[in-house]
Design a protein around this motif. Structure first.
Motif, PDB file in Angstrom:
ATOM      1  N   LEU A 177       0.840  -1.199   0.000  1.00  0.00           N
ATOM      2  CA  LEU A 177       0.000   0.000   0.000  1.00  0.00           C
ATOM      3  C   LEU A 177       0.879   1.255   0.000  1.00  0.00           C
ATOM      4  O   LEU A 177       0.677   2.185  -0.776  1.00  0.00           O
ATOM      5  N   GLN A 182       3.897   1.487  -0.969  1.00  0.00           N
ATOM      6  CA  GLN A 182       4.643   1.570  -2.219  1.00  0.00           C
ATOM      7  C   GLN A 182       3.812   2.239  -3.321  1.00  0.00           C
ATOM      8  O   GLN A 182       4.295   3.099  -4.047  1.00  0.00           O
ATOM      9  N   VAL A 183       2.564   1.808  -3.408  1.00  0.00           N
ATOM     10  CA  VAL A 183       1.669   2.375  -4.411  1.00  0.00           C
ATOM     11  C   VAL A 183       1.489   3.879  -4.184  1.00  0.00           C
ATOM     12  O   VAL A 183       1.559   4.694  -5.100  1.00  0.00           O
ATOM     13  N   TYR A 184       1.312   4.219  -2.955  1.00  0.00           N
ATOM     14  CA  TYR A 184       1.082   5.609  -2.586  1.00  0.00           C
ATOM     15  C   TYR A 184       2.346   6.451  -2.796  1.00  0.00           C
ATOM     16  O   TYR A 184       2.305   7.540  -3.358  1.00  0.00           O
ATOM     17  N   ASN A 194       4.714   5.993  -4.779  1.00  0.00           N
ATOM     18  CA  ASN A 194       4.996   6.218  -6.201  1.00  0.00           C
ATOM     19  C   ASN A 194       4.571   7.611  -6.633  1.00  0.00           C
ATOM     20  O   ASN A 194       5.237   8.257  -7.434  1.00  0.00           O
TER      21      ASN A 194
END
Lengths: 187, 54
Positions: free
Chosen positions: B24, B26-28, B30
């Protein structure tokens, strides 16, 4: 020359952009939302208590801005199915990494409330209490939303959340409902 | 609602060990790690200037 308000604002903007992207899959619209939030924050700067949490303040403004747009839009458009959010889900390009794409898809299958709680606490770094204040519910509610969101993602991705090949695709929409970025969806 | 911020701390302490929370983040991140777009900085500069002229 130094303006602490401005410095704090800049500091919080990156995170604010990431948060905006969870509301709008369309990047341009997410940027618009950030800009509007920034303008509002600037005009309300007298209301900001120096030393209090700038990031939480901005997130609250952004969230309220988004919700009032949504209410307005709901009155205008009443069709289209919804994949709210998933700005995060729509960017497979740079890291076409399978597990990550599945993870984003899984995020879109959460209810809006759950996803929001999960992001605020798990990604934006707010405490339960801070998240509760931003959303306007009790901390216990945030806590249970986060844990349900986490459990649902684990279920979608496989036990440990590391299984890339699993059930997300084709299972679409099922868990998604309500408040929706209808305009962006049409693209 | 017996939650305390102590518990929040506890939960955040475990984020790194949890593969789901890690992804989560990591996605954010990015997005959060992207440099701020020019137009945002321009707007800020304009606001700043207007403020100083007041």
């Amino acid at each position: 020359m130094s303006d602490p308000f401005r410095d704090d604002l800049i500091e919080a903007l990156r995170s604010l952009r990431a948060f905006a992207r969870t509301f709008h899959r369309d990047e341009a619209r997410a940027e618009d939302l950030v800009q509007e939030t920034m303008l509002k924050a600037w005009t309300k700067r007298e209301q900001f208590q120096p030393g209090s949490n700038m990031k939480a303040w901005l997130f609250t403004i952004l969230r309220n801005t988004y919700l009032s747009e949504l209410r307005k839009k709901k009155r205008e458009v009443e069709d289209a199915d919804g994949s709210l959010v998933a700005g995060l889900a729509e960017k497979p390009k740079q890291d076409g990494h399978m597990a990550m794409r599945d993870f984003r898809n899984a995020l879109t299958l959460l209810s809006d409330d759950q996803r929001e709680a999960l992001i605020l606490v798990g990604a934006s770094g707010f405490s339960y209490d801070e998240a509760a204040e931003i959303v306007g519910v009790a901390a216990g509610t945030i806590k249970s939303r986060v844990s349900r969101a986490r459990a649902r993602i684990a279920e979608l991705l496989g036990e440990d959340g590391n299984d890339p090949g699993s059930s997300v695709v084709g299972n679409d929409r099922q868990g998604t409902h309500s408040a929706v970025d209808r305009g962006a969806q049409a693209i | 609602m017996a939650d305390t911020s102590g518990k929040a701390q506890e939960a955040q302490g475990t984020v790194d060990d949890d593969p789901i929370m890690r992804q989560l983040r990591q996605v954010y991140d990015n997005v959060a790690q992207e440099p701020l777009p020019e137009n945002l900085l321009d707007l800020l500069a304009k606001l700043d200037e207007a403020e100083r002229k007041r």
